[in-house]
Design an enzyme around this catalytic site. Structure first.
Site, PDB file in Angstrom:
ATOM      1  N   GLY A  44      87.875  81.189  48.635  1.00 27.30           N
ATOM      2  CA  GLY A  44      86.855  80.362  49.261  1.00 27.30           C
ATOM      3  C   GLY A  44      87.479  79.099  49.820  1.00 27.30           C
ATOM      4  N   CYS A  45      86.714  78.044  49.854  1.00 24.20           N
ATOM      5  CA  CYS A  45      87.185  76.778  50.411  1.00 24.20           C
ATOM      6  C   CYS A  45      88.468  76.320  49.727  1.00 24.20           C
ATOM      7  CB  CYS A  45      86.107  75.718  50.243  1.00 24.20           C
ATOM      8  SG  CYS A  45      86.615  74.095  50.820  1.00 24.20           S
ATOM      9  N   PHE A  46      89.495  76.076  50.516  1.00 23.09           N
ATOM     10  CA  PHE A  46      90.781  75.702  49.917  1.00 23.09           C
ATOM     11  C   PHE A  46      90.735  74.357  49.214  1.00 23.09           C
ATOM     12  CE2 PHE A  46      92.247  75.206  54.614  1.00 23.09           C
ATOM     13  CZ  PHE A  46      91.526  74.027  54.792  1.00 23.09           C
TER      14      PHE A  46
END
Length: 178
Positions: free
Chosen positions: A12-14
């Site tokens: 997902g979002c880094f």
């Protein structure tokens, strides 16, 4: 001097994938970036538009004498919803899909065995759908995305809770995740 190795994970979002690894003994660095696509040096805007084929990921440089690849994979599971192949939490689409990238047959085997163990013994009733794929070229994200949890701690905290990540991890991993 240590003989460092690299591990690449997409979850997902880094922004939310850096902090869990960053301060562990044996970790030399964690870089936010993009991998798995067909465009060289993509920008954040290109990746989130979904036109490059890239996934947001982190590249972890580590000392295998201090922390093993298996340990990193175990930490990875506890940062994701491994039952959701279509993104992670509030972030949807291929650029947020969960992937464990391996660089050799030993890493592939470790990842596959760990996935099987999670499937059989983990806290989930749904299938574990995280993809395990050969490592691809990794492109660091723009500077504003590096170490976001340190640079923008309030924004990071609001996002990690508001996206549903923190509540999910607390529900499924309890004290193991902390």
């Amino acid at each position: 001097m240590a003989d460092y190795k690299k591990a690449v994970f997409a979850g997902g979002c880094f922004w939310c994938m850096v902090q869990p690894f960053d301060s562990l003994p044996g970790i030399e660095g964690v870089v936010s970036g993009y991998t798995g696509g067909h465009v060289k040096n993509p920008s954040y805007r290109e990746v989130v538009r979904g036109t490059t084929g890239h996934t947001e990921a982190v590249e972890i440089t580590y000392d295998p004498e201090k922390i093993s690849y298996k340990d990193l994979v175990e930490i990875y599971w506890r940062q994701t919803d491994p039952t959701d192949a279509s993104g992670q939490f509030a972030d949807r689409g291929d650029s947020y899909r969960p992937v464990i990238y391996y660089s050799d047959e030993e890493e592939r085997k470790i990842a596959e065995e760990s996935k099987q163990d999670l499937e059989e013994n983990g806290p989930f009733s749904d299938p574990i759908v995280v993809s395990i794929e050969p490592i691809q070229p990794f492109y660091p994200a723009e500077e504003e995305h590096q170490d976001f949890y340190k640079k923008q701690p309030e924004h990071y905290q609001r996002y990690s809770v508001g996206s549903g990540r923190v509540p999910f991890l607390e529900k499924h991993w309890n004290s193991e995740n902390k």
